[in-house]
Motif scaffolding. Structure first.
Motif, PDB file in Angstrom:
ATOM      1  N   SER A 176       0.821  -1.223   0.314  1.00 37.85           N
ATOM      2  CA  SER A 176       0.098  -0.619  -0.346  1.00 37.85           C
ATOM      3  C   SER A 176       0.361   1.334  -0.297  1.00 37.85           C
ATOM      4  CB  SER A 176      -1.167  -0.099   1.084  1.00 37.85           C
ATOM      5  OG  SER A 176      -1.816  -1.167   1.269  1.00 37.85           O
ATOM      6  N   GLY A 177       0.914   2.362  -0.771  1.00 36.31           N
ATOM      7  CA  GLY A 177       1.129   2.888  -0.567  1.00 36.31           C
ATOM      8  C   GLY A 177       0.323   4.826   0.012  1.00 36.31           C
ATOM      9  N   ILE A 178      -1.164   4.221   0.524  1.00 29.98           N
ATOM     10  CA  ILE A 178      -2.321   4.922   0.840  1.00 29.98           C
ATOM     11  C   ILE A 178      -2.334   4.881   2.433  1.00 29.98           C
ATOM     12  CG2 ILE A 178      -3.928   7.033   0.777  1.00 29.98           C
ATOM     13  CD1 ILE A 178      -3.290   6.813  -2.443  1.00 29.98           C
ATOM     14  N   LEU A 179      -2.571   5.480   3.147  1.00 30.28           N
ATOM     15  CA  LEU A 179      -3.155   5.015   4.417  1.00 30.28           C
ATOM     16  C   LEU A 179      -4.092   5.966   4.177  1.00 30.28           C
ATOM     17  CD1 LEU A 179      -2.533   3.031   6.768  1.00 30.28           C
ATOM     18  CD2 LEU A 179      -1.620   5.309   7.751  1.00 30.28           C
ATOM     19  N   VAL A 180      -5.243   5.433   4.971  1.00 31.55           N
ATOM     20  CA  VAL A 180      -6.664   6.230   4.883  1.00 31.55           C
ATOM     21  C   VAL A 180      -7.091   5.931   6.651  1.00 31.55           C
ATOM     22  CG1 VAL A 180      -9.175   6.978   4.370  1.00 31.55           C
ATOM     23  CG2 VAL A 180      -7.610   5.902   2.345  1.00 31.55           C
ATOM     24  N   ALA A 181      -7.118   6.868   7.338  1.00 31.30           N
ATOM     25  CA  ALA A 181      -7.050   7.050   8.826  1.00 31.30           C
ATOM     26  C   ALA A 181      -8.341   8.290   9.160  1.00 31.30           C
ATOM     27  CB  ALA A 181      -6.074   7.179   9.363  1.00 31.30           C
ATOM     28  N   ARG A 182      -8.891   8.394  10.786  1.00 29.60           N
ATOM     29  CA  ARG A 182      -9.672   9.035  10.938  1.00 29.60           C
ATOM     30  C   ARG A 182      -8.847  10.411  11.596  1.00 29.60           C
ATOM     31  NH1 ARG A 182     -13.919   4.413  12.144  1.00 29.60           N
ATOM     32  NH2 ARG A 182     -15.105   5.069  10.976  1.00 29.60           N
ATOM     33  N   ARG A 183      -9.245  11.216  12.627  1.00 29.99           N
ATOM     34  CA  ARG A 183      -9.126  12.550  12.792  1.00 29.99           C
ATOM     35  C   ARG A 183      -7.759  12.736  14.001  1.00 29.99           C
ATOM     36  NH1 ARG A 183     -10.682  13.048  17.983  1.00 29.99           N
ATOM     37  NH2 ARG A 183     -12.881  11.892  18.609  1.00 29.99           N
ATOM     38  N   ASN A 184      -7.067  13.378  14.290  1.00 31.64           N
ATOM     39  CA  ASN A 184      -6.075  12.476  14.748  1.00 31.64           C
ATOM     40  C   ASN A 184      -4.982  12.452  14.388  1.00 31.64           C
ATOM     41  OD1 ASN A 184      -4.719  15.237  16.890  1.00 31.64           O
ATOM     42  ND2 ASN A 184      -5.856  13.718  18.074  1.00 31.64           N
ATOM     43  N   PHE A 185      -4.741  12.137  13.726  1.00 28.63           N
ATOM     44  CA  PHE A 185      -3.410  11.062  13.083  1.00 28.63           C
ATOM     45  C   PHE A 185      -2.140  12.169  12.990  1.00 28.63           C
ATOM     46  CE2 PHE A 185      -0.186   9.209  10.084  1.00 28.63           C
ATOM     47  CZ  PHE A 185      -0.954   7.667  10.388  1.00 28.63           C
ATOM     48  N   GLY A 186      -1.419  11.281  13.736  1.00 29.14           N
ATOM     49  CA  GLY A 186       0.295  11.274  13.953  1.00 29.14           C
ATOM     50  C   GLY A 186       0.716  12.577  15.535  1.00 29.14           C
ATOM     51  N   SER A 187      -0.092  12.372  16.354  1.00 28.48           N
ATOM     52  CA  SER A 187      -0.881  13.142  17.662  1.00 28.48           C
ATOM     53  C   SER A 187       0.477  12.206  18.218  1.00 28.48           C
ATOM     54  CB  SER A 187      -2.204  13.022  18.308  1.00 28.48           C
ATOM     55  OG  SER A 187      -2.225  11.532  17.862  1.00 28.48           O
ATOM     56  N   GLY A 188       0.819  13.443  19.574  1.00 27.03           N
ATOM     57  CA  GLY A 188       1.656  12.524  20.691  1.00 27.03           C
ATOM     58  C   GLY A 188       3.214  13.228  20.877  1.00 27.03           C
ATOM     59  N   SER A 189       4.037  12.741  20.708  1.00 22.88           N
ATOM     60  CA  SER A 189       5.428  12.839  20.864  1.00 22.88           C
ATOM     61  C   SER A 189       5.406  13.143  18.991  1.00 22.88           C
ATOM     62  CB  SER A 189       6.692  12.317  21.337  1.00 22.88           C
ATOM     63  OG  SER A 189       6.690  10.949  20.075  1.00 22.88           O
ATOM     64  N   SER A 190       7.284  14.166  19.565  1.00 22.95           N
ATOM     65  CA  SER A 190       7.836  14.521  18.175  1.00 22.95           C
ATOM     66  C   SER A 190       8.524  14.361  17.101  1.00 22.95           C
ATOM     67  CB  SER A 190       8.319  16.325  18.352  1.00 22.95           C
ATOM     68  OG  SER A 190       9.392  15.982  19.170  1.00 22.95           O
ATOM     69  N   ARG A 191       8.557  12.293  17.886  1.00 20.46           N
ATOM     70  CA  ARG A 191       9.608  12.058  17.652  1.00 20.46           C
ATOM     71  C   ARG A 191       9.694  11.506  15.792  1.00 20.46           C
ATOM     72  NH1 ARG A 191       8.126   6.154  20.260  1.00 20.46           N
ATOM     73  NH2 ARG A 191       7.936   7.975  22.270  1.00 20.46           N
ATOM     74  N   GLU A 192      10.883  11.805  14.972  1.00 18.96           N
ATOM     75  CA  GLU A 192      10.844  12.013  13.425  1.00 18.96           C
ATOM     76  C   GLU A 192      10.486  10.494  12.872  1.00 18.96           C
ATOM     77  OE1 GLU A 192      12.743  14.739  10.275  1.00 18.96           O
ATOM     78  OE2 GLU A 192      13.347  14.131  11.605  1.00 18.96           O
TER      79      GLU A 192
END
Length: 216
Positions: free
Chosen positions: A68-84
């Motif tokens: 898969s090259g595309i991910l579809v998710a719900r709100r607030n994806f990638g919240s939390g700590s700043s880890r790159e």
């Protein structure tokens, strides 16, 4: 980085809200060197059980979603700590775009700096796409030049910061973005030197280093 303009790829539904960076890559995996890759530990604790076996019901483990090259998710994806490393894990797994109604701010910046498009799509559109994917469909087209997503003959517009869009379209880092304004920067410096010569240090040639051997 590889420029991002138009992508048609298999999409994976992840019908979860508030997927944070610790879920995207648990902290215990972050000690590995970047060169080792992070793709195999993406969403590790959701994809695998305590014995390391794949959870059969998890979307990324579905053979139909392999590559898969595309991910579809719900709100607030990638919240939390700043880890790159959260962005590293997605990119190393082959994901080039995440569609969601909203994203963590720092995650979005890290994503763009790694060639990953965080496209903000209206919640109603995301829910329609999730349902369509969960019905067994797989392919979506994301057009960054037009800022649109299309599937099954339907199309939706998405939002992205215009500076981030420019960087992704050109495959630029922040340094590349700055260098794209090199002529304007040089012109400003020349005009400012003429206008305020007193504010500029004179050009002083570097001192010559003595080659003499010190006396004993």
């Amino acid at each position: 980085m590889q420029p991002f303009r138009n992508l048609t790829a298999t999409a994976c539904p992840l019908p979860l809200a508030n997927v944070d960076t610790d879920q995207l890559i648990p902290a215990r995996f972050m000690s590995r060197p970047r060169s080792a890759g992070y793709g195999d530990v993406l969403l590790h604790d959701l994809r695998f059980d305590a014995d390391g076996a794949m959870r059969p019901g998890f979307p990324l483990n579905d053979p139909a979603r392999a590559g898969s090259g595309i991910l579809v998710a719900r709100r607030n994806f990638g919240s939390g700590s700043s880890r790159e490393a959260a962005a590293y894990a997605l990119v190393d797994h082959g994901i080039r775009c995440v569609l969601a109604p909203s994203f963590g701010d720092i995650f979005s910046s890290n994503a763009v700096n790694n060639g990953l498009l965080p496209a903000r799509l209206e919640e109603e559109a995301v829910e329609w796409i999730l349902a369509w994917l969960q019905a067994g469909n797989t392919e979506i087209t994301v057009d960054l030049e037009a800022c649109s997503v299309s599937a099954a003959g339907r199309s939706w517009s998405f939002a992205i910061d215009p500076v981030w869009r420019t960087k992704l379209l050109n495959g630029w880092t922040d340094v590349d973005l700055t260098l794209s304004h090199a002529a304007a920067i040089e012109a400003f410096a020349a005009a400012d030197r003429a206008r305020r010569p007193w504010a500029w240090l004179p050009d002083v040639p570097p001192k010559e280093t003595s080659q003499e051997t010190p006396a004993a």
